[in-house]
Motif scaffolding. Structure first.
Motif, mmCIF file in Angstrom:
data_model
loop_
_atom_site.group_PDB
_atom_site.id
_atom_site.type_symbol
_atom_site.label_atom_id
_atom_site.label_comp_id
_atom_site.label_asym_id
_atom_site.label_seq_id
_atom_site.Cartn_x
_atom_site.Cartn_y
_atom_site.Cartn_z
ATOM 1 N N ASP A 204 80.819 -71.354 54.449
ATOM 2 C CA ASP A 204 81.853 -71.850 55.532
ATOM 3 C C ASP A 204 82.421 -73.382 55.003
ATOM 4 O O ASP A 204 82.943 -73.941 56.022
ATOM 5 C CB ASP A 204 81.581 -71.824 56.881
ATOM 6 C CG ASP A 204 80.446 -72.747 57.254
ATOM 7 O OD1 ASP A 204 79.691 -73.290 56.229
ATOM 8 O OD2 ASP A 204 80.146 -73.019 58.427
ATOM 9 N N ILE A 205 82.510 -73.613 53.584
ATOM 10 C CA ILE A 205 83.259 -74.802 53.352
ATOM 11 C C ILE A 205 84.764 -74.623 53.653
ATOM 12 O O ILE A 205 85.217 -73.527 53.586
ATOM 13 C CB ILE A 205 82.901 -75.319 52.043
ATOM 14 C CG1 ILE A 205 83.376 -74.270 50.904
ATOM 15 C CG2 ILE A 205 81.467 -75.457 51.698
ATOM 16 C CD1 ILE A 205 83.622 -74.650 49.676
ATOM 17 N N SER A 206 85.567 -75.624 53.704
ATOM 18 C CA SER A 206 86.948 -75.711 54.057
ATOM 19 C C SER A 206 87.707 -75.508 52.741
ATOM 20 O O SER A 206 87.113 -75.640 51.812
ATOM 21 C CB SER A 206 87.245 -76.974 54.713
ATOM 22 O OG SER A 206 87.187 -78.142 53.754
ATOM 23 N N ARG A 207 88.950 -75.128 52.864
ATOM 24 C CA ARG A 207 89.849 -74.950 51.737
ATOM 25 C C ARG A 207 89.740 -76.376 51.006
ATOM 26 O O ARG A 207 89.985 -76.308 49.676
ATOM 27 C CB ARG A 207 91.229 -74.561 52.149
ATOM 28 C CG ARG A 207 91.983 -74.422 50.866
ATOM 29 C CD ARG A 207 93.374 -73.741 51.593
ATOM 30 N NE ARG A 207 93.917 -74.552 52.456
ATOM 31 C CZ ARG A 207 94.928 -75.669 52.385
ATOM 32 N NH1 ARG A 207 95.265 -75.814 51.196
ATOM 33 N NH2 ARG A 207 95.396 -76.217 53.185
ATOM 34 N N VAL A 208 89.975 -77.356 51.585
ATOM 35 C CA VAL A 208 90.351 -78.805 51.102
ATOM 36 C C VAL A 208 88.988 -79.002 50.254
ATOM 37 O O VAL A 208 89.415 -79.387 49.065
ATOM 38 C CB VAL A 208 90.660 -79.744 52.153
ATOM 39 C CG1 VAL A 208 90.597 -81.216 51.535
ATOM 40 C CG2 VAL A 208 91.910 -79.382 52.867
ATOM 41 N N TYR A 209 87.814 -78.883 50.874
ATOM 42 C CA TYR A 209 86.621 -79.274 50.125
ATOM 43 C C TYR A 209 86.440 -78.376 48.780
ATOM 44 O O TYR A 209 86.121 -78.727 47.866
ATOM 45 C CB TYR A 209 85.377 -78.976 51.025
ATOM 46 C CG TYR A 209 84.271 -79.448 50.384
ATOM 47 C CD1 TYR A 209 83.162 -78.537 50.241
ATOM 48 C CD2 TYR A 209 84.025 -80.707 50.013
ATOM 49 C CE1 TYR A 209 81.743 -79.056 49.776
ATOM 50 C CE2 TYR A 209 82.814 -81.021 49.618
ATOM 51 C CZ TYR A 209 81.816 -80.276 49.292
ATOM 52 O OH TYR A 209 80.514 -80.607 48.460
ATOM 53 N N ALA A 210 86.800 -77.060 48.925
ATOM 54 C CA ALA A 210 86.859 -76.320 47.762
ATOM 55 C C ALA A 210 87.381 -76.537 46.870
ATOM 56 O O ALA A 210 87.348 -76.556 45.663
ATOM 57 C CB ALA A 210 87.103 -74.834 48.239
ATOM 58 N N GLU A 211 88.773 -77.007 47.119
ATOM 59 C CA GLU A 211 89.904 -77.568 46.098
ATOM 60 C C GLU A 211 89.451 -78.829 45.170
ATOM 61 O O GLU A 211 89.502 -78.849 44.279
ATOM 62 C CB GLU A 211 91.275 -77.799 46.667
ATOM 63 C CG GLU A 211 92.008 -76.641 47.068
ATOM 64 C CD GLU A 211 93.036 -76.845 47.919
ATOM 65 O OE1 GLU A 211 93.528 -78.048 48.141
ATOM 66 O OE2 GLU A 211 93.893 -75.830 48.300
ATOM 67 N N ASP A 212 88.597 -79.552 46.049
ATOM 68 C CA ASP A 212 88.144 -80.795 45.369
ATOM 69 C C ASP A 212 86.940 -80.396 44.623
ATOM 70 O O ASP A 212 86.865 -81.046 43.304
ATOM 71 C CB ASP A 212 87.407 -81.666 46.706
ATOM 72 C CG ASP A 212 86.762 -82.866 46.100
ATOM 73 O OD1 ASP A 212 85.744 -83.175 46.360
ATOM 74 O OD2 ASP A 212 87.481 -83.932 45.580
ATOM 75 N N LEU A 213 86.159 -79.545 44.946
ATOM 76 C CA LEU A 213 85.058 -79.053 43.941
ATOM 77 C C LEU A 213 85.377 -78.526 42.825
ATOM 78 O O LEU A 213 85.021 -78.638 41.608
ATOM 79 C CB LEU A 213 84.289 -77.875 44.665
ATOM 80 C CG LEU A 213 83.203 -78.385 46.050
ATOM 81 C CD1 LEU A 213 82.419 -77.406 46.535
ATOM 82 C CD2 LEU A 213 82.228 -79.596 45.460
ATOM 83 N N LEU A 214 86.483 -77.967 42.957
ATOM 84 C CA LEU A 214 87.259 -77.148 41.812
ATOM 85 C C LEU A 214 87.729 -78.104 40.622
ATOM 86 O O LEU A 214 87.896 -78.115 39.622
ATOM 87 C CB LEU A 214 88.164 -76.061 42.144
ATOM 88 C CG LEU A 214 87.686 -74.716 42.881
ATOM 89 C CD1 LEU A 214 88.809 -73.871 43.367
ATOM 90 C CD2 LEU A 214 86.895 -74.002 41.705
ATOM 91 N N ALA A 215 88.625 -79.073 41.459
ATOM 92 C CA ALA A 215 89.165 -80.193 40.740
ATOM 93 C C ALA A 215 87.950 -81.049 40.003
ATOM 94 O O ALA A 215 88.126 -81.513 38.789
ATOM 95 C CB ALA A 215 89.805 -81.143 41.615
ATOM 96 N N ARG A 216 86.868 -81.288 40.570
ATOM 97 C CA ARG A 216 85.495 -81.923 39.863
ATOM 98 C C ARG A 216 85.143 -81.146 39.003
ATOM 99 O O ARG A 216 84.461 -81.724 37.911
ATOM 100 C CB ARG A 216 84.793 -82.179 40.923
ATOM 101 C CG ARG A 216 85.029 -83.647 41.534
ATOM 102 C CD ARG A 216 83.847 -84.105 42.555
ATOM 103 N NE ARG A 216 83.887 -83.476 44.014
ATOM 104 C CZ ARG A 216 82.893 -83.345 44.492
ATOM 105 N NH1 ARG A 216 81.748 -83.672 44.267
ATOM 106 N NH2 ARG A 216 83.116 -82.932 45.779
#
Length: 636
Positions: A11-23
């Motif tokens: 249940d991670i947030s969309r914002v956190y998911a985008e950060d993981l993908l960016a990294r």
């Protein structure tokens, strides 16, 4: 069984998911998380601005978790030195900041109320238009702040059109001290939709359209149906729909068909985009009404959950939620989490108890408490929209429905003063498609072409017929167009920040009958000035039809990459509008038609796409949605 795959992040947030993908930093990186908008679903892959009375309130607000920041404010950083000389400039800086914030927001309210029973709406509507009541409501510091747009939808409204709109304007004037301007009002029998805007925004409204469609008794009677209003706010298009669908716990398929008929037949928006249903004609589309979807649960179980405020458990039995999960209705629409009791069917005169038995000459009819009254929305990809409130009133008793409200912060694009350069010697921007692949649900063996539509293009363009075609799974075609088969698209303007705000609509059509087999929307923001891949689903008349992916490149001349002059928002690229959506819902006064409707059974499609996934991950993902396939990845 719970999925234990490393790429499932729960249940991670969309914002956190985008950060993981960016990294991760590599093309093709992916993850799967729990959907934030659809309970029980999964997804693969804003800034929320609030109003505060003081700076101290602002800091205090963002010291709390889950307020839109990746982390709350924890450690204040003091100034290096006290600069008394700067105090004189401090107030002007604050004033400038306030102006930027005001130009950076568009707040909108959408309201829905069913005025069933022949009684006029209450004299005071303030709790409704200020979004006071139950559910996700504004805090006290923002509840009375006027929004930019108010859209109010009612069903079974006995008041005349003029009397109703004057009632609304007087209510808004009484607490905002602003004389809101009427954008449009549309009625179908007693179904009404009225839209109002702040006076300072009136000059920015253009391309106003209204329409209605009947869905009662073979699409001939207007006791059921929909009304709509659409317009442009500078460079952003808006659509509002208010509907009243077929009633009855056992009429789910009829309601689904009502929705499809409205998608197909409501003539809203720009005529250049009439090849697409209304879900693809607008940057932001808001849909409210007495949708009449019920709870498939025993009434005593419903009352037990309501008394304990166990709304999430009840949502599992909600027909609309179930149909959305099956992709039978409101495909790709979103709805804010419901945190208020079912809005129907109450005893008139109070909100102390539900009146779930309805006595008729034919016998006793059971109307279990349900969330009949809903507000949903759908927006183009890579646009900004945040639902800031969603609830119902608890002090309006004239109907057996409780009025529903929702508020939104919506990103709007600025209008440019630049003109298309007709000088042939001037370098212009262009859009190149470097290759497209599509998977289409069809048994046809015809050739296909792609049409490209957008208000940002000089003209509609189409590709040549596909140069590659295969049928790996019965009932599905895999199509491909190479660079040579695809047209070069010419925008009407070449400025970088103009193009970044634009979207192109694609329609895959048969060369035989020119019939569309699927449409989609592609955002230019991430591909402007670079070459990048897009991938999305295809849909047609509310049904998922396959998927499409390709590589696109937007070339912008060097002298067009500077910030353009804008009419709205100063030097900012976009603004945010505050929209209020008020829904007024009602009960049916006549028995609905009992004619049956045949609806497509998706069982075979699920099986085919699941098998395909095992051979080609992209094919399976794009055909069925990865949330349907997780059980295959962790089988019993």
């Amino acid at each position: 069984r719970a999925c234990v795959c490393a790429w499932y992040h729960r249940d991670i947030s969309r914002v956190y998911a985008e950060d993981l993908l960016a990294r991760a930093g590599r093309d093709g990186s992916y993850l799967v998380r729990d959907s934030e908008s659809v309970p029980g679903a999964y997804t693969t892959q804003g800034v929320q601005v609030n109003c505060f009375r003081t700076l101290e309130d602002l800091v205090l607000g963002y010291q709390q978790p889950h307020k839109g920041l990746v982390t709350p404010l924890l450690y204040p950083v003091p100034r290096d030195t006290d600069s008394g000389d700067e105090s004189s400039g401090c107030m002007s800086s604050r004033q400038h900041c306030a102006e930027l914030l005001l130009g950076d927001h568009f707040n909108s309210d959408f309201f829905c109320f069913n005025c069933t029973g022949g009684s006029p709406p209450p004299r005071s509507l303030q709790s409704w238009v200020t979004c006071c009541g139950l559910g996700h409501t504004p805090d006290d510091s923002t509840a009375l702040l006027p929004h930019d747009i108010y859209a109010l939808g009612t069903q079974e409204n006995p008041q005349g059109e003029r009397e109703w709109t004057e009632h609304i304007k007087a209510t808004l004037r009484s607490y905002t001290h602003i004389d809101f301007k009427q954008v449009a009002v549309q009625s179908l029998w007693n179904i009404r939709l009225a839209v109002f805007v702040k006076p300072e925004h009136e000059s920015r409204i253009s391309h106003v359209n209204t329409a209605s469609v009947k869905t009662g008794l073979g699409n001939t009677l207007g006791n059921k149906g929909a009304v709509g209003v659409s317009f442009h706010f500078n460079g952003t298009s808006f659509g509002f729909v208010n509907c009243h669908l077929t009633s009855g716990s056992d009429k789910v398929l009829r309601r689904n068909q009502n929705f499809v008929d409205i998608l197909r037949l409501l003539s809203l928006g720009d005529k250049q985009l009439f090849a697409f249903d209304i879900s693809l004609r607008f940057t932001h589309l808001f849909w409210c009404g007495d949708l009449n979807y019920r709870l498939d649960l025993d009434v005593q179980d419903i009352l037990k959950h309501v008394s304990k405020r166990e709304f999430e458990e009840l949502m599992c039995a909600d027909q609309l939620t179930q149909e959305r999960h099956k992709r039978k209705a409101f495909l790709y629409f979103k709805e804010e989490k419901i945190a208020f009791p079912p809005t129907y069917r109450y005893e008139r005169g109070s909100r102390d108890c539900y009146l779930w038995q309805k006595y008729k000459t034919s016998g006793v009819r059971v109307n279990v408490p349900s969330w009949c009254d809903r507000i949903l929305w759908k927006s183009y990809p890579e646009t900004h929209i945040t639902c800031t409130a969603y609830g119902c009133t608890d002090d309006i008793f004239t109907s057996d429905h409780s009025p529903v409200f929702a508020t939104y912060q919506v990103g709007v694009t600025s209008q440019s003063t630049s003109k298309t350069d007709s000088n042939s010697s001037t370098e212009r921007a262009w859009i190149i498609l470097e290759g497209i692949e599509a998977i289409v649900k069809t048994a046809s063996k015809a050739k296909f072409f792609i049409e490209f539509h957008s208000l940002c293009l000089e003209e509609t363009r189409r590709s040549s017929e596909n140069d590659s075609q295969s049928c790996d799974v019965p009932g599905f075609l895999r199509l491909a167009w190479s660079f040579k088969q695809l047209p070069k698209l010419l925008p009407v303007m070449s400025e970088m920040d103009y193009l970044q705000d634009q979207h192109v609509l694609l329609s895959v059509k048969s060369c035989d009958g020119f019939e569309s087999y699927g449409e989609c929307c592609v955002a230019l923001r991430s591909v402007t000035g670079a070459s990048d891949q897009f991938e999305t689903f295809l849909s047609h008349r509310g049904e998922e039809m396959g998927s499409i992916r390709g590589r696109v490149r937007v070339h912008v001349p060097k002298d067009k990459q500077a910030t353009r002059e804008k009419i709205y928002g100063g030097s900012h690229e976009t603004g945010l509008l505050l929209i209020s959506a008020l829904l007024a819902l009602s009960l049916p006064t006549k028995p609905s038609s009992s004619s049956s409707v045949t609806f497509f059974d998706s069982c075979e499609f699920h099986i085919a796409s699941s098998i395909w996934f095992l051979n080609d991950p992209w094919l399976g993902f794009t055909l069925a949605g990865i949330y349907r396939l997780l059980p295959l990845l962790a089988p019993d």
